[in-house]
Design an enzyme around this catalytic site. Structure first.
Site, PDB file in Angstrom:
ATOM      1  N   SER A  65      33.327  39.131  30.518  1.00 53.47           N
ATOM      2  CA  SER A  65      33.228  38.321  29.297  1.00 53.47           C
ATOM      3  C   SER A  65      33.812  39.045  28.084  1.00 53.47           C
ATOM      4  O   SER A  65      33.878  40.275  28.049  1.00 53.47           O
ATOM      5  CB  SER A  65      31.765  37.984  29.008  1.00 53.47           C
TER       6      SER A  65
HETATM    7  N1  SAM Z   1      28.809  39.359  32.612  1.00 50.17           N
HETATM    8  C1  SAM Z   1      29.892  39.686  33.485  1.00 50.17           C
HETATM    9  C2  SAM Z   1      30.603  40.968  33.088  1.00 50.17           C
HETATM   10  O1  SAM Z   1      30.188  41.622  32.132  1.00 50.17           O
HETATM   11  O2  SAM Z   1      31.570  41.319  33.776  1.00 50.17           O
HETATM   12  C3  SAM Z   1      30.880  38.560  33.564  1.00 50.17           C
HETATM   13  C4  SAM Z   1      30.300  37.376  34.203  1.00 50.17           C
HETATM   14  S1  SAM Z   1      31.504  36.190  34.686  1.00 50.17           S
HETATM   15  C5  SAM Z   1      31.884  35.405  33.183  1.00 50.17           C
HETATM   16  C6  SAM Z   1      30.447  35.051  35.511  1.00 50.17           C
HETATM   17  C7  SAM Z   1      29.952  35.537  36.860  1.00 50.17           C
HETATM   18  O3  SAM Z   1      28.967  34.643  37.334  1.00 50.17           O
HETATM   19  C8  SAM Z   1      31.044  35.604  37.926  1.00 50.17           C
HETATM   20  O4  SAM Z   1      31.127  36.886  38.460  1.00 50.17           O
HETATM   21  C9  SAM Z   1      30.561  34.594  38.976  1.00 50.17           C
HETATM   22  O5  SAM Z   1      30.891  34.945  40.291  1.00 50.17           O
HETATM   23  C10 SAM Z   1      29.065  34.617  38.738  1.00 50.17           C
HETATM   24  N2  SAM Z   1      28.326  33.452  39.228  1.00 50.17           N
HETATM   25  C11 SAM Z   1      28.691  32.147  39.225  1.00 50.17           C
HETATM   26  N3  SAM Z   1      27.706  31.407  39.776  1.00 50.17           N
HETATM   27  C12 SAM Z   1      26.696  32.261  40.114  1.00 50.17           C
HETATM   28  C13 SAM Z   1      25.408  32.100  40.720  1.00 50.17           C
HETATM   29  N4  SAM Z   1      24.931  30.908  41.085  1.00 50.17           N
HETATM   30  N5  SAM Z   1      24.657  33.212  40.913  1.00 50.17           N
HETATM   31  C14 SAM Z   1      25.103  34.439  40.557  1.00 50.17           C
HETATM   32  N6  SAM Z   1      26.312  34.642  40.008  1.00 50.17           N
HETATM   33  C15 SAM Z   1      27.088  33.566  39.776  1.00 50.17           C
END
Ligand code: SAM
Length: 222
Positions: A65
């Site tokens: 993000s």
């Molecule tokens: N906060 C993270 C960082 O600092 O790198 C970035 C997060 S990224 C915007 C969103 C993440 O949510 C992705 O890695 C995606 O695979 C994960 N995601 C999507 N649906 C999810 C779920 N149901 N449970 C866990 N993770 C999920």
């Protein structure tokens, strides 16, 4: 002018220009953002852009993000250092490392096994303690360690997942991007005296939360 890849200088500038000047005023959050090296959480190909004012690709069609978004979520959680935090969407592990500096313990859930594994490695290499990464569908929550004082969701969902609301402790806060027709809205749900109230933080843009209480996976979308 900073030399290319002078990461400590770039990080200090990011904190001042991207965060403090744009409304992040919680000094604990600013200090945590100043301490965690974002360059250690991005792939080699984009390392030179680690302090860009944007999300960056981390593989598997996912992103780390934008720094402001990580800081805004942390600020909205109003952490004082003694909380047990549930994070959904570990991605690179960057926001988990920041949350780790702001709370007592972090349980972070990632859906993509390869990302969960590399996030674990990134956090270990940084010597982060009290942050545990679990691979699974975080939209269902994580009952094993509930309730949580704070829950941070890093992917947009049609509505706040009921499992997450149910796992929120008294006085707890859930911060989650809610997908609307045109944009995503970052919203805080606060449990106070047994009542849940809602505060809108502002517009944002996130990848979708994919899971039982989020969006369908692309191959099952109608
Ligand atoms: N906060 C993270 C960082 O600092 O790198 C970035 C997060 S990224 C915007 C969103 C993440 O949510 C992705 O890695 C995606 O695979 C994960 N995601 C999507 N649906 C999810 C779920 N149901 N449970 C866990 N993770 C999920």
């Amino acid at each position: 002018m900073a030399k290319p890849n002078n990461f400590p200088d770039q990080r200090a500038r990011m904190v001042e220009r991207q965060l403090r000047r744009r409304g992040i005023d919680d000094e604990r959050v600013l200090a945590a953002m100043a301490a965690v090296p974002r360059e250690d959480f991005v792939p080699e190909q984009v390392r030179a852009s680690a302090y860009n004012d944007s999300a960056l690709p981390i593989g598997h069609e996912q992103t780390i993000s934008q720094p402001w978004v990580v800081a805004a979520i942390c600020q909205a959680l109003q952490l004082d250092g003694d909380e047990k935090v549930l994070e959904i969407g570990t991605g690179s592990g960057y926001s988990a490392a920041v949350l780790g500096k702001l709370s007592r313990r972090v349980i972070s859930i990632e859906r993509v096994p390869e990302l969960g594994e590399s996030a674990r490695r990134n956090l270990e290499e940084l010597g982060t303690r009290d942050v545990e990464v679990i691979v699974g569908d975080g939209s269902r929550g994580y009952a094993e360690e509930a309730p949580y004082d704070a829950i941070a969701v890093h992917a947009a969902t049609p509505e706040a997942p009921h499992s997450l609301l149910a796992e929120l402790a008294q006085d707890g806060r859930l911060v989650v991007p809610i997908a609307t027709g045109s944009a995503d809205l970052l919203v805080a749900f606060i449990r106070e005296n047994g009542v849940l109230r809602q505060e809108t933080i502002g517009p944002c843009r996130f990848v979708p939360l994919i899971g039982a209480e989020g969006f369908n996976p692309p191959d099952q979308a109608e």
